[in-house]
Design a protein around this motif. Structure first.
Motif, PDB file in Angstrom:
ATOM      1  N   ALA A  19       0.923  -1.109   0.182  1.00  0.00           N
ATOM      2  CA  ALA A  19      -0.092  -0.023  -0.186  1.00  0.00           C
ATOM      3  C   ALA A  19       1.012   1.158   0.001  1.00  0.00           C
ATOM      4  CB  ALA A  19      -0.853   0.211   1.371  1.00  0.00           C
ATOM      5  N   LEU A  23      -1.448   6.036   2.726  1.00  0.00           N
ATOM      6  CA  LEU A  23      -2.559   5.349   3.569  1.00  0.00           C
ATOM      7  C   LEU A  23      -1.884   4.692   4.535  1.00  0.00           C
ATOM      8  CD1 LEU A  23      -5.060   3.797   3.285  1.00  0.00           C
ATOM      9  CD2 LEU A  23      -4.319   2.078   2.010  1.00  0.00           C
ATOM     10  N   GLU A 147      -4.551  -3.741   2.957  1.00  0.00           N
ATOM     11  CA  GLU A 147      -4.736  -4.626   1.801  1.00  0.00           C
ATOM     12  C   GLU A 147      -6.086  -4.845   1.300  1.00  0.00           C
ATOM     13  OE1 GLU A 147      -2.803  -8.683   2.180  1.00  0.00           O
ATOM     14  OE2 GLU A 147      -1.006  -7.570   2.365  1.00  0.00           O
ATOM     15  N   THR A 150      -6.824  -0.921  -0.355  1.00  0.00           N
ATOM     16  CA  THR A 150      -6.128  -0.939  -1.413  1.00  0.00           C
ATOM     17  C   THR A 150      -6.656  -1.668  -2.702  1.00  0.00           C
ATOM     18  OG1 THR A 150      -4.435  -2.278  -0.979  1.00  0.00           O
ATOM     19  CG2 THR A 150      -3.890  -0.373  -0.483  1.00  0.00           C
TER      20      THR A 150
END
Length: 155
Positions: A19, A23, A147, A150
């Motif tokens: 990522a 973020l 995860e 994203t």
């Protein structure tokens, strides 16, 4: 930090995220992200207040069936957007633990983000070691959450 040996009262944990750094940084800075991953397995973050600015206070409450309620709080000492956060940390419900300082560094490498987490000083090795499992499990949850975020479709 990584170039010297750690003292007995220090903790250092590194995690790599698929990522962007912004973020992963925001997962510490934005309450809606923070509450979704904070806490070890079996804990749920039920409250968080983040006055995310240098000198601002933060607090969070985690709850588990086995351990009940755990409250933590601190103050933001330094913020370098997207790259670094320095903050204090203390257990509100257990004054026997000293206030510690957490330094987080976020570095992008090959399209991924390395999060370096450093916390010190712990009162003793046993206290430090008791935090390794909790933070490691929380960072596993942070990784899974990042995860998931994203992979969400763009609007």
């Amino acid at each position: 930090m990584a170039s010297r040996a750690l003292a007995d009262n220090e903790l250092l944990i590194e995690r790599t995220f698929a990522a962007p750094a912004r973020l992963v940084f925001d997962m510490w800075a934005d309450r809606s992200h923070f509450m979704r991953w904070l806490g070890p397995v079996g804990f749920t973050c039920t409250a968080a207040e983040l006055d995310f600015r240098e000198g601002g206070d933060w607090s969070a409450t985690m709850v588990s069936d086995q351990y009940g309620e755990s409250r933590m709080a601190g103050r933001y000492l330094e913020i370098e957007p997207g790259r670094r956060i320095v903050m204090t940390f203390r257990w509100v419900h257990d004054a026997s633990h000293p206030e510690t300082v957490i330094t987080l560094i976020f570095t992008e490498r090959d399209g991924k983000t390395v999060q370096l987490f450093h916390q010190t000083p712990f009162r003793d090795v046993a206290s430090r070691d008791s935090h390794i499992g909790g933070w490691s499990e929380a960072f596993d949850r942070e990784l899974a959450y990042a995860e998931g975020v994203t992979q969400e479709p763009l609007p």
